[in-house]
Design an enzyme around this catalytic site. Structure first.
Site, PDB file in Angstrom:
ATOM      1  N   SER A 270      40.781  32.684  39.968  1.00  0.00           N
ATOM      2  CA  SER A 270      40.174  33.363  38.824  1.00  0.00           C
ATOM      3  C   SER A 270      39.344  32.352  38.053  1.00  0.00           C
ATOM      4  CB  SER A 270      41.269  33.929  37.913  1.00  0.00           C
ATOM      5  OG  SER A 270      40.741  34.395  36.686  1.00  0.00           O
TER       6      SER A 270
ATOM      7  N   TYR B 263      49.476  33.178  33.345  1.00  0.00           N
ATOM      8  CA  TYR B 263      48.489  33.549  34.360  1.00  0.00           C
ATOM      9  C   TYR B 263      47.522  32.395  34.610  1.00  0.00           C
ATOM     10  CZ  TYR B 263      44.705  36.122  36.658  1.00  0.00           C
ATOM     11  OH  TYR B 263      43.738  36.542  37.537  1.00  0.00           O
TER      12      TYR B 263
END
Length: 265
Positions: free
Chosen positions: A140, A153
């Site tokens: 990401s 995350y």
């Protein structure tokens, strides 16, 4: 020629979103698919959309690494090898650090990081023996920067970069490749499934996600990167995300001031 003709491509998190789009894209390029996620019924639907013939549905829970050796054996019995392992499975987060229970931090790391590491280690020996193989890791933009409510995350994605950068250096002489994929905002169910501080799903769509880059176009970008054997690429429309990456590199204090303003009141 189809770019992945007769290649065995194993995709985790294949039941929806980017994973499902990747399944269709790889199938269109001639790949033999192994599709994994927790829900068999949704995987069966993806297989049907991807052509169905010859593909293997293999339910998998990334938080249960003890099952991985037997799953790898099942793939080898069916196809004899894994050519491309796409680490796409994972969960996101929407909670401040002060509100997030430690067991939620651990779960996110277990699924996003340790699950990918364990499956890599289960597949790696056969790839080394064959002197061929490719790990495609869906990270990401959050693997490069950090913003409020994404602490676990972002940590899991940062960890993936550290691990797979090291792995790439170790296995390049053996004919193996690692491609790290950094998506920006992609139109998926990631925000609905994101964990809140107590571990329950958020169950709400976010504007940045619903207005994000289509998963189908993102999948094509990922296939292009994998075929070119690139080391790291950023995919999606990357408007605000690209600006954040540039600020992180050249004007980090400016980015820090911007993300501070994003903390919920």
């Amino acid at each position: 020629m189809k770019r992945f003709a007769n290649k065995v491509v194993w995709i985790t998190g294949a039941s929806s979103g980017i994973g499902a789009a990747l399944a269709e894209a790889f199938a269109a390029e001639g790949a033999k698919l192994v599709l994994s996620a927790r829900r068999r019924d949704e995987l069966e639907q993806v297989v049907a959309k991807s052509g169905g013939e010859g593909h293997l549905v293999l339910p998998l829970d990334l938080a249960q690494p003890d099952t991985f050796p037997s799953l790898v054996e099942a793939v080898h019995q069916r196809f004899g090898r894994v050519d491309v392992l796409v680490h796409n499975g994972g969960i996101s987060q929407r909670a401040l650090v002060k509100d997030t229970r430690l067991d939620v931090d651990r779960r996110i790391m277990e699924v996003n990081y340790f699950g990918a590491v364990a499956l890599t280690k289960a597949v790696l020996p056969s790839m080394l023996a064959a002197k061929a193989g490719h790990f495609v890791v869906v990270s990401s933009v959050m693997g490069k920067i950090g913003t409020p409510q994404r602490s676990a995350y972002a940590a899991s994605k940062h960890a993936l970069h550290g691990f797979f950068d090291c792995l790439r250096a170790e296995i390049s002489a053996d004919g193996l490749f690692v491609t790290l994929i950094c998506p920006g905002f992609i139109r998926t169910e990631v925000s609905r499934n994101a964990l809140t501080g107590d571990g329950s799903p958020m169950n709400k769509a976010e504007g940045d996600i619903t207005g994000g880059h289509p998963a189908e176009l993102t999948a094509r970008q990922i296939l292009d990167a994998a075929h070119a054997r690139k080391s790291e690429v950023y995919v999606g429309a990357l408007g605000k995300e690209r600006l954040a990456l540039l600020l992180k590199r050249f004007l980090p204090s400016t980015l820090e001031n911007m993300v501070r303003k994003a903390v919920p009141k």
